[in-house]
Design a protein around this motif. Structure first.
Motif, short mmCIF file in Angstrom:
data_model
loop_
_atom_site.label_atom_id
_atom_site.label_comp_id
_atom_site.label_asym_id
_atom_site.label_seq_id
_atom_site.Cartn_x
_atom_site.Cartn_y
_atom_site.Cartn_z
N UNK A 1 -30.74 -59.99 97.66
CA UNK A 1 -29.48 -59.92 97.08
C UNK A 1 -28.27 -59.90 97.83
N UNK A 2 -28.18 -58.75 99.36
CA UNK A 2 -26.87 -59.15 99.93
C UNK A 2 -26.54 -59.74 100.32
N UNK A 3 -26.86 -60.75 100.80
CA UNK A 3 -26.51 -62.43 101.04
C UNK A 3 -26.64 -63.67 100.52
N UNK A 4 -26.67 -63.02 98.72
CA UNK A 4 -26.63 -63.68 97.76
C UNK A 4 -27.33 -63.20 96.74
N UNK A 5 -26.05 -63.88 95.13
CA UNK A 5 -26.84 -63.30 94.29
C UNK A 5 -27.45 -64.53 93.13
N UNK A 6 -28.61 -64.10 92.98
CA UNK A 6 -29.00 -65.10 91.37
C UNK A 6 -27.76 -65.76 90.48
N UNK A 7 -28.51 -66.96 90.10
CA UNK A 7 -26.88 -67.50 89.16
C UNK A 7 -27.89 -67.10 88.10
N UNK A 8 -29.26 -66.83 87.61
CA UNK A 8 -30.39 -66.94 86.56
C UNK A 8 -31.02 -65.72 86.88
N UNK A 9 -31.14 -64.28 86.29
CA UNK A 9 -31.83 -63.57 86.36
C UNK A 9 -32.84 -63.22 85.29
N UNK A 10 -34.42 -62.93 85.82
CA UNK A 10 -35.09 -62.91 84.54
C UNK A 10 -35.88 -61.92 85.22
#
Length: 447
Positions: A118-127
């Protein structure tokens, strides 16, 4: 109506074509336009009605693939259900030429590894499950403060499993303008405070199915009176020779006991309940999908949310303590217009629950396993119905019929029958005399 009438993004339509989804279910047809409009929504619908794609498709339709932030958060009460939603989302995302990041966060997985990613990128959709999602939000790893859509799937189950407080904390971390979508098989009263707290002028839609249980399911009832239940289930299982049968039990302890008995008698049986470690459950589910088992012994955890393909038979070891779970259990078979058989074992003390299920519109066919085949048998309440048909006896006759003696004299039953017959003859003669008097009186009035 066709899915093409919605004019979705090309990659969404392509994924629907790949999945052979041509016509939307009643739930999808009615609710997808409402979700696309941006309104808060409470959708009440039964299991197997297509709720997952009802919220997934509009999420992808609104998604900005070039935005780096989290745009949608979806909570599910069990790891299996979260994984199922994740797989459905991946099927849609895989058709997009632009990379869409989807993350599945559930308990029992490597949180440290998830935090580092998560430090490098955040997801578009979290499930994921509420506990793991909130852990990542609380420690500042997952940034959901710009999310546009929040979905609470299987809200009643979320409440029953004690996760609503955690969902509340996740909701408090979201922006005020977020769109709330709550989907549930039922909307219990205890869910109302949460809905009033977060939803703004929501659309509340209840999609009623035409039948409580699919027409493709044969729903049988078999008595366990005087039988060893383990041996009875073994006999039933062997006669069925199923493609895949799910055997539902009410407790983990019963699941362990029945699983041990059936495997000890040579059946290929899987076991799923909340006491099995997550990694072990995941391994078992993969084995089930690879058809390494013919039978699955499961608690109600598996009745909600887990979509196991090819279930030809369902066996209820006992009627569930929460009667609403009966529909979820039986609904594991007879899916996608395929035929299925549901068998419920019962004892005389279950009559009240069975009547309550019948009031819900569920119809049973009483069966008995005899000479290696299932045969029709009498209704369980035939004696009560027969007694209702008897003419009402006076106090003297009731006393004679119900009288019990340790030593019955010869001809005692005949004597009772004679007394009853004599009583009825007297009643008939009295009725005839009364009718004759009435006729004579009518003639006098005529002249």
């Amino acid at each position: 109506m066709s899915f093409k009438d919605f004019n979705f993004k090309p990659y969404i339509q392509k994924s629907l074509d790949e999945m052979k989804f041509t016509e939307p279910t009643p739930v999808q047809q009615k609710l997808i336009p409402l979700v696309r409009s941006g309104r808060d929504l409470v959708g009440e619908s039964k299991t197997g009605s297509g709720k997952t794609h009802t919220f997934l498709i509009p999420i992808f339709e609104k998604l900005d693939e070039n935005d780096k932030d989290v745009q949608a958060v979806i909570t599910a009460p069990s790891r299996e259900l979260a994984r199922q939603i994740y797989q459905a989302a991946k099927q849609i995302a895989d058709q997009s030429e632009t990379g869409i990041r989807i993350a599945n966060y559930v308990g029992g997985t490597d949180k440290l590894r998830q935090t580092e990613k998560l430090k490098s990128s955040q997801p578009h959709i979290v499930i994921g499950t509420p506990g793991r999602i909130y852990d990542l939000v609380k420690f500042g790893s997952l940034n959901i403060h710009k999310a546009q859509i929040f979905v609470v799937d299987e809200a009643d189950m979320t409440l029953d499993m004690g996760f609503l407080d955690t969902v509340d904390k996740i909701a408090a971390s979201l922006p005020k303008q977020v769109q709330f979508l709550v989907f549930s098989a039922t909307i219990p009263q205890k869910l109302q405070p949460f809905l009033k707290k977060y939803l703004t002028n929501p659309v509340i839609e209840q999609i009623k199915s035409e039948t409580v249980i699919a027409d493709t399911i044969d729903n049988w009832l078999i008595s366990t009176k005087g039988r060893d239940k383990n041996a009875q289930i073994l006999e039933i299982a062997q006669v069925l020779q199923p493609y895949l049968a799910m055997i539902f039990v009410n407790t983990k302890e019963r699941a362990d006991d029945l699983h041990a008995y059936l495997t000890g008698n040579g059946l290929k049986v899987a076991k799923i309940h909340g006491g099995i470690p997550p990694r072990e459950r995941k391994r078992i589910m993969n084995q089930v999908k690879n058809l390494q088992f013919e039978y699955i012994v499961a608690t109600d955890l598996a009745a909600r949310g887990i979509d196991i393909e090819g279930v030809s038979h369902v066996i209820n070891d006992a009627i569930p303590q929460d009667l609403s779970f009966f529909v979820h259990r039986v609904g594991r078979t007879g899916r996608n217009s395929l035929s299925g058989t549901a068998i419920t074992l019962y004892q005389p003390s279950d009559d009240g629950d069975i009547r309550d299920l019948e009031k819900m519109g569920i119809r049973f066919s009483p069966k008995v396993l005899k000479d290696g085949e299932f045969q029709d048998t009498y209704e369980r309440d035939r004696r009560a119905n027969r007694e209702k048909s008897y003419q009402k006896l006076d106090t003297e006759m009731i006393g004679l019929v119900k009288k019990k003696k340790k030593k019955v004299k010869p001809g005692y039953k005949k004597k009772i029958q004679w007394k009853v017959d004599e009583k009825r003859k007297r009643e008939r003669r009295a009725e005839a005399r009364a009718k004759s008097r009435a006729n004579r009186k009518a003639k006098k009035q005529t002249f």
